[in-house]
Write a protein that holds these residues in place. Structure first.
Motif: not given
Length: 310
Positions: A72, A97, A99, A115, A119, A168, A172, A175
């Protein structure tokens, strides 16, 4: 040839991102049994040490190392690559990754949606930093781990980071779709340059914790959890099985660049097999635009070492 056929990789070095838990852990454990040196790339070094201890209890003579890896935070990646301390890398598994389940949109240190940053963007930049090491290894491989969730998603190139409409689960899935588009685009660009590095895309199918064998103290499902999950075993499998397409893509030299591998039974469970990707996962126009955006957002490009990190 199947992934169980005792394929050896003595003398090779593999990096697995997110290797301290879940599918990443089992990929590292299974790859360690091949005789290769497996580097666990994990944000939490304490959890990485624990995962290494558990692997050594199960794999005699396991060759393991760890590096701190926070996908990140793009600014941290050059130090991570330096810490590898190798001149060549035979494979990198882009597995890590996150979530997020909350309704609030969260951002990375560089201000990217968290994310998408972790990811996709982090892996995109990591491959750029690893490019010299991958080029130095004969027959190296980049294994991109996608998700079954990507089948039902489509990228919104005008809102890649969900700034205008954040949900969200959808963010995800998008991504992970971005990662799969990257894996197929990476193959096209490698082939255009005559590179010997292969880019292979995999997905684990439907992998549940409750169908996964215990690895104490990392993970120990309760009897109640196992009993509740038994009906799901008809169509889903555990995370140890979800790692099988990854391991086969790393070790099986008959698998070639540009392929997609996942579980055989409805793409959800079973032995790894070669799949035909859905058109939206490989669309060259979308992938090229995503690549351009990724390079702009990260400040690096896997084929241009002259760009500067953010």
């Amino acid at each position: 040839m199947t992934w169980q056929s005792g394929l050896r990789a003595d003398g090779k070095t593999f990096l697995v991102t997110g290797a301290n838990a879940g599918i990443g852990y089992f990929a590292a454990e299974q790859l360690a049994a091949s005789g290769a040196t497996v580097v666990l790339g994990c944000r939490d070094t304490g959890k990485a040490e624990l995962a290494m201890r558990v692997i050594r209890e199960r794999v005699e003579g396991a060759r393991l190392r760890r590096v701190r890896l926070d996908l990140s935070d793009l600014s941290s990646l050059p130090a991570t690559v330096d810490a590898l301390g190798v001149d060549s890398l035979d494979a990198v598994v882009l597995n890590a990754g996150i979530l997020l389940s909350g309704p609030e949109r969260r951002v990375s240190p560089q201000g990217h949606e968290l994310m998408f940053a972790t990811n996709h963007l982090g892996h995109f930049a990591l491959v750029a930093h690893l490019a010299p090491m991958l080029t130095a290894a004969v027959g190296s491989r980049v294994i991109t781990v996608g998700s079954f969730a990507a089948r039902s998603e489509r990228l919104d190139l005008s809102d890649l980071q969900s700034e205008h409409d954040y949900r969200s689960k959808r963010s995800y899935g998008r991504s992970k779709l971005a990662q799969m588009l990257f894996g197929f685009e990476l193959d096209r660009r490698l082939r255009a340059r005559g590179s010997a590095t292969a880019s292979i895309v995999v997905h684990p199918g439907g992998a549940l914790d409750a169908l996964t064998p215990a690895r104490p103290p990392l993970f120990t499902p309760t009897t109640a959890q196992r009993l509740r999950a038994l009906p799901a075993n008809i169509v889903l499998h555990g995370k140890h099985s979800g790692a099988h397409p990854i391991v086969r893509a790393v070790l099986d030299t008959e698998i070639t660049s540009g392929q997609l591998w996942g579980p055989r039974v409805f793409g959800l469970r079973g032995q790894p097999h070669h799949e035909t990707p859905h058109p939206h996962m490989t669309d060259p126009d979308t992938a090229a635009k995503l690549w351009t955006a990724g390079s702009a957002l990260t400040g690096v490009d896997p084929f241009d070492r002259a760009t500067s990190a953010p």
